[in-house]
Design a protein around this motif. Structure first.
Motif, short mmCIF file in Angstrom:
data_model
loop_
_atom_site.label_atom_id
_atom_site.label_comp_id
_atom_site.label_asym_id
_atom_site.label_seq_id
_atom_site.Cartn_x
_atom_site.Cartn_y
_atom_site.Cartn_z
N LYS A 183 37.96 30.69 32.75
CA LYS A 183 37.67 32.12 32.86
C LYS A 183 38.87 32.84 33.49
O LYS A 183 39.61 32.27 34.27
CB LYS A 183 36.40 32.35 33.69
N ASP A 184 39.03 34.08 33.12
CA ASP A 184 40.11 34.96 33.60
C ASP A 184 41.50 34.51 33.15
O ASP A 184 42.51 34.97 33.69
CB ASP A 184 40.13 35.07 35.14
N ASN A 237 39.11 29.13 38.16
CA ASN A 237 39.23 29.37 36.72
C ASN A 237 38.33 28.41 35.94
O ASN A 237 38.68 27.94 34.86
CB ASN A 237 40.67 29.20 36.25
N ASP A 242 42.69 40.06 30.53
CA ASP A 242 42.35 40.65 31.82
C ASP A 242 41.27 41.73 31.63
O ASP A 242 40.75 41.91 30.53
CB ASP A 242 43.59 41.20 32.52
#
Lengths: 112, 457
Positions: free
Chosen positions: B95-96, B91, B100
């Motif tokens: 990120k993410d 991550n 989603d």
């Protein structure tokens, strides 16, 4: 002329000022001072660590007066600053050669 | 802290109440670092208070940046590496964690957005680093501290957070979890006794020894210069600590309520415990003692706050106050200069709180009719954390000593670190000491010479 310097307890400043005014002294210089006499200071504890604080807060009063007033002014100061307890302070007198008023340039007693 | 999971059988639903509480909690915990700065700053001498405040403020800066980049990923991402850390790149840069593939907010199973949990955790990492600085006041190069913060939080804090909270070796899913029947439970560190306080306290001890004593330690008086500042800091810490502890319930519910009350109960008892020691030992209860007792109580209840009854919390807090008040004298006995007693307050109270769960835990503690299992688990986790932090901090600290160096110049230290490291001074009471502006000619400006000739410059 004489310079009278008094080191007194800070809370006695107003009493001394009032007494000098009543006697007829027109001006004075007051400054904060720190010091100790025979009794030294006190101790403070921070998180178990003890510190001896030997300098005690005092007030210094300086007055320049005519020779003939010197003895009486010292008496007035001592009487008004006295608590009878330890640490009341000291008053001392030293001779002054000359005094000049900055505004007018007058010398001697007339400059007081 | 409750176990976290991003994936559940039923898709979680956004819980706005809990989300609101978590955002407030994160803000409260962030306030703790400047509050700590005041708490520490007041206990310093006036010539070095700014450096103390700055060591906390720069921890906010450094750790905040590092946390966004790889900190969260190393602590909590789903890519566990041997129970020790998570993959820093899973991550990376968060990120993410925001939305989603379908554009929906990533939620945790408690119904709060994952990014809110990130923010909450970020504040814990910051505070832990700032806590360490209390053992280093007056004497440490600012640059070395800055670099240390980044390395230490990466190599020590993030792995430990993963091991204890992120499903790693020291969590209920790790070495000490499981058991059977009534014994099916594992280590408890609800809000950071191990990860925050034992960790920071141990690091502080190692660095205090490595950096060496302040010039004049034990000979020159080093009285706190502003006790009201320290009390203000302690009060703000207490306020922020509600986010720290009650926020760690990760829900706005009855557990958070119990935690709030237990936190308060333990802290009140610790305050009185510390004052009692002072009254007996030194003759008078002191303000610094009251502020320190508050912090000792808050530290001790942190790991235990959801596992105890309020009565148990009173006992835990009272003992914490007494233990820490006695422990702050150790530095004079052993000759290490832990300037502001991070060891006495955070390490000792953190250890006591962590181990006391095995004694006072309402569901698993020895005093409530249960066996020795919880006590054993808690002691083992505390010992492992001590060893892990101790060894790694020693390695990082020694490497920095050899390269950048820890100490400032001795003359600068005597004159005050604020001037040397920051070119500032905290207080200016005298009218004369303001100095003068270096004279730079301004167009049309006139200087007057001794002979009164006006000269144009």
């Amino acid at each position: 002329m004489k310079l009278i310097t008094a080191i007194i307890k800070p809370f006695k400043l107003d009493d001394v000022k009032d007494a000098l005014e009543a006697y007829g002294i027109a001006g004075m210089t007051v400054s904060e001072a720190n010091g100790y006499g025979r009794q030294r200071g006190h101790s403070e504890v921070y998180r178990g660590a003890e510190y001896d604080v030997d300098l005690v807060p005092k007030v210094r009063i300086e007055v320049v007066v005519d020779d003939m007033d010197a003895r009486s002014v010292v008496d007035v100061m001592v009487k008004s600053a006295q608590t009878g307890r330890i640490g009341d302070g000291k008053v001392w007198t030293v001779p002054v050669e000359d005094v000049t008023r900055v505004r007018t340039g007058e010398h001697g007693a007339s400059a007081l | 802290m409750r176990q976290i999971a991003l994936v559940t059988a039923d898709p979680p639903v956004l819980d706005t109440g809990t989300t609101a509480w978590m955002l407030i909690s994160a803000s409260l915990v962030l306030l703790m670092t400047p509050a700590l700065a005041l708490f520490y700053g007041g206990m310093n001498r006036s010539k070095s208070v700014l450096n103390m405040l700055m060591m906390s403020f720069v921890a906010v800066g450094v750790v905040g940046v590092v946390y966004v980049l790889w900190g969260y990923s190393m602590s909590f991402s789903d890519n566990d590496l041997g129970g020790f850390i998570s993959n820093p790149f899973t991550n990376f840069g968060l990120k993410d964690l925001i939305t989603d593939a379908s554009g929906a907010t990533v939620l945790m199973d408690t119904g709060i957005p994952a990014i809110v949990f990130v923010g909450f955790q970020l504040t814990f990492a910051i505070l832990t680093v700032a806590l360490i600085s209390g053992s280093l006041s007056d004497r440490v190069r600012f640059g070395t501290w800055l670099v240390f913060s980044a390395i230490w939080v990466t190599l020590v804090y993030f792995p430990l957070a993963h091991m204890v909270w992120g499903g790693g070796l020291l969590s209920p899913d790790g070495w000490f979890g499981g058991g059977s029947g009534d014994d099916a439970y594992g280590p408890i560190d609800f809000a950071g006794g191990t990860v925050v306080h034992i960790n920071a306290g141990m690091a502080a001890l190692v660095l205090a020894v490595l950096a060496g004593r302040r010039v004049g330690f034990g000979k020159v008086p080093m009285r706190p210069h502003n006790v009201p500042l320290t009390m203000l800091g302690a009060g703000l810490l207490w306020f922020g600590w509600f986010g720290f502890n009650a926020g760690s319930a990760l829900a706005a519910d009855g557990t958070a309520g119990l935690v709030w009350v237990n936190t308060t109960a333990a802290t009140c008892a610790a305050l009185l415990g510390w004052l009692l020691v002072e009254r007996i030992r030194d003759g008078r209860p002191t303000s610094i003692g009251a502020a320190s007792g508050v912090v000792a109580g808050l530290v001790a209840i942190t790991p235990a706050c959801a596992a105890l009854t309020p009565i148990g919390s009173l006992v835990l807090g009272g003992v914490a106050g007494v233990l820490s008040a006695l422990a702050v004298g150790l530095k004079y006995r052993f000759g290490y200069d832990d300037s502001l007693d991070v060891v006495g307050v955070h390490l000792v109270a953190g250890l006591w709180g962590t181990i006391a769960i095995g004694l006072l835990g309402a569901d698993t503690g020895l005093f409530y009719g249960h066996g020795l299992r919880q006590l054993g688990i808690q002691t083992a986790v505390a010992a492992i954390a001590l060893a892990y932090t101790g060894v790694l901090t020693l390695a990082i600290g020694t490497a920095l000593k050899a390269t950048m160096g820890w100490r400032i110049d001795e003359d600068d230290e005597v004159a005050g670190i604020d001037q040397a490291q920051h070119a500032e001074s905290a207080y200016e009471m005298s009218t004369f000491a303001g100095g003068r502006i270096p004279r730079r000619p301004i167009a049309g400006d006139r200087a007057v010479t001794r002979d009164d000739e006006e000269v144009s410059v």
